[in-house]
Design a protein around this motif. Structure first.
Motif, mmCIF file in Angstrom:
data_model
loop_
_atom_site.group_PDB
_atom_site.id
_atom_site.type_symbol
_atom_site.label_atom_id
_atom_site.label_comp_id
_atom_site.label_asym_id
_atom_site.label_seq_id
_atom_site.Cartn_x
_atom_site.Cartn_y
_atom_site.Cartn_z
ATOM 1 N N LYS A 51 0.826 -1.206 0.000
ATOM 2 C CA LYS A 51 0.000 0.000 0.000
ATOM 3 C C LYS A 51 0.862 1.258 0.000
ATOM 4 N N VAL A 80 -3.751 5.608 1.932
ATOM 5 C CA VAL A 80 -4.127 4.415 1.175
ATOM 6 C C VAL A 80 -4.676 3.387 2.145
ATOM 7 N N LEU A 94 -8.122 -1.334 -3.277
ATOM 8 C CA LEU A 94 -7.274 -0.377 -2.572
ATOM 9 C C LEU A 94 -7.774 1.011 -2.921
#
Length: 144
Positions: A51, A80, A94
């Motif tokens: 991430k 994120v 995501l």
């Protein structure tokens, strides 16, 4: 994500086991990052690094258009998130949020800059492009 210029060798990347479910990630350029389980303080999990890599890539991909319009000292934070699907061991979604102060721009200029930033990230963020496209991964086990 080794970058290569004609005059340089690619950056080597590896992890070394330092304990039970604890590793140190290293690069041939001298960088280090501690990696481990969520229950261990002071380490990143592999998923968190994924991430962070996505957020950093988006930030770096948008840096030039933003600095040209807002100046070199602009502030940006890219958050994120995305929960893991533990049954399938993947992140199905995501979400990134790029936080910027665009208050000095009128609404039309803000819209143009946001569109430019989105295009820049879509065009040159290698991590995001790889995640969207998928990639083939191979593993070779070497033994003594």
């Amino acid at each position: 994500m080794a970058e290569q210029t004609p005059a340089s060798a690619p950056t080597e990347l590896w992890v070394e086991r330092t304990g039970t479910r604890l590793y140190t990630g290293r690069s041939s350029r001298g960088a280090e990052v501690r990696i481990g389980s969520e229950s261990v303080e002071g380490v990143f999990t592999p998923g968190e690094l994924l991430k962070i890599a996505l957020a950093a890539c988006s930030g770096m991909s948008s840096d030039f258009p933003l600095s040209r319009r807002l100046g070199d000292d602009y502030d940006a934070t890219i958050r994120v998130s995305g929960a893991a699907d533990r049954e399938n061991e993947l992140y199905p979604h995501l979400e990134e949020v790029l936080e910027l102060d665009l208050s000095e721009l009128d609404a039309e200029a803000q819209g143009r800059l946001v569109a430019l930033v989105e295009r820049s990230i879509d065009k040159v963020c290698t991590v995001g492009r790889t995640l969207k496209a998928g990639t083939n991964i191979t593993l070779k086990v070497e033994t003594d």
